[in-house]
Design a protein around this motif. Sequence first.
Motif, PDB file in Angstrom:
ATOM      1  N   ASN A  28       0.164 -14.584  54.813  1.00 27.98           N
ATOM      2  CA  ASN A  28       0.029 -15.961  54.327  1.00 27.98           C
ATOM      3  C   ASN A  28      -1.445 -16.308  54.240  1.00 27.98           C
ATOM      4  O   ASN A  28      -2.256 -15.820  55.022  1.00 27.98           O
ATOM      5  N   ALA A  29      -1.768 -17.183  53.317  1.00 29.59           N
ATOM      6  CA  ALA A  29      -3.106 -17.766  53.233  1.00 29.59           C
ATOM      7  C   ALA A  29      -2.908 -19.255  52.979  1.00 29.59           C
ATOM      8  O   ALA A  29      -2.167 -19.633  52.076  1.00 29.59           O
ATOM      9  N   PRO A  71       7.169 -23.665  61.706  1.00 26.73           N
ATOM     10  CA  PRO A  71       7.011 -23.590  63.169  1.00 26.73           C
ATOM     11  C   PRO A  71       6.047 -22.475  63.600  1.00 26.73           C
ATOM     12  O   PRO A  71       5.180 -22.692  64.435  1.00 26.73           O
ATOM     13  N   ALA A  72       6.182 -21.293  63.015  1.00 26.29           N
ATOM     14  CA  ALA A  72       5.301 -20.179  63.386  1.00 26.29           C
ATOM     15  C   ALA A  72       3.863 -20.456  62.945  1.00 26.29           C
ATOM     16  O   ALA A  72       2.913 -20.162  63.672  1.00 26.29           O
ATOM     17  N   GLU A 102      -3.554 -10.112  70.103  1.00 28.07           N
ATOM     18  CA  GLU A 102      -2.135 -10.339  70.384  1.00 28.07           C
ATOM     19  C   GLU A 102      -1.575 -11.327  69.363  1.00 28.07           C
ATOM     20  O   GLU A 102      -2.308 -12.013  68.684  1.00 28.07           O
ATOM     21  N   GLU A 103      -0.243 -11.348  69.279  1.00 21.80           N
ATOM     22  CA  GLU A 103       0.398 -12.252  68.322  1.00 21.80           C
ATOM     23  C   GLU A 103       0.156 -13.692  68.715  1.00 21.80           C
ATOM     24  O   GLU A 103       0.071 -13.986  69.903  1.00 21.80           O
ATOM     25  N   PRO A 104       0.073 -14.613  67.799  1.00 17.60           N
ATOM     26  CA  PRO A 104       0.053 -14.393  66.362  1.00 17.60           C
ATOM     27  C   PRO A 104      -1.326 -13.935  65.901  1.00 17.60           C
ATOM     28  O   PRO A 104      -2.342 -14.379  66.417  1.00 17.60           O
ATOM     29  N   PHE A 105      -1.351 -13.030  64.947  1.00 15.91           N
ATOM     30  CA  PHE A 105      -2.591 -12.480  64.428  1.00 15.91           C
ATOM     31  C   PHE A 105      -3.090 -13.361  63.287  1.00 15.91           C
ATOM     32  O   PHE A 105      -2.325 -13.665  62.360  1.00 15.91           O
ATOM     33  N   ALA A 106      -4.348 -13.772  63.353  1.00 12.79           N
ATOM     34  CA  ALA A 106      -4.869 -14.694  62.338  1.00 12.79           C
ATOM     35  C   ALA A 106      -6.379 -14.596  62.224  1.00 12.79           C
ATOM     36  O   ALA A 106      -7.065 -14.162  63.147  1.00 12.79           O
ATOM     37  N   PHE A 121      -1.540 -12.692  59.678  1.00 11.57           N
ATOM     38  CA  PHE A 121      -1.288 -11.259  59.565  1.00 11.57           C
ATOM     39  C   PHE A 121      -0.050 -10.892  60.369  1.00 11.57           C
ATOM     40  O   PHE A 121       0.232 -11.498  61.399  1.00 11.57           O
ATOM     41  N   SER A 122       0.657  -9.871  59.917  1.00 13.82           N
ATOM     42  CA  SER A 122       1.869  -9.445  60.622  1.00 13.82           C
ATOM     43  C   SER A 122       1.564  -8.522  61.798  1.00 13.82           C
ATOM     44  O   SER A 122       2.445  -8.251  62.607  1.00 13.82           O
TER      45      SER A 122
END
Length: 165
Positions: A28-29, A71-72, A102-106, A121-122
């Motif tokens: 996503n962007a 939500p995420a 670690e998640e969430p990756f951004a 990022f996934s």
Amino acid sequence: MASADEIPAWLKLHRRLVSLQDGVGATNALVCDLSGSIFCCGLSRRWEGIPALRLAATLGETQAQLARELPAIGEMFERVLRARPPGKEKPGARFTVALVDEEPFAYAQSFAGVYVLLLCFSGPFTPFPVASKVRAALPEIEALTVMLPPPEGPDRETIAMRLRG
């Protein structure tokens, strides 16, 4: 009232976000403001070859996908804001945040005093190539973002969606 798909700057910004997200391998962007409103997203990768009559439907599908992912994305945005370096919490302070451990990756880059470019990022990613591509894309993204109608203008829901309540 104009909808988001009738605003040329919004369409250009959407396309630019899709291009950037594809260029860095993001899922996503988004362009958000510091309060958590989403001004534009690049979730749809189906722009190529779409006839003009399908364009509005595709944008509607993109908004539906965004609604499912809010939500995420909201959790990720909160984590980005908490990870800002000390002293960068005030509006107008520029910051860069790379969440790679670690998640969430951004990856997030603030601009124009109140906006944040958020790349999701996934999985783990290398921030240096992302930073380079963001640096190259940011002037155009900033120019298009400031061309959008003000958030308090008519039909705001087609342009911005709240991340936080």
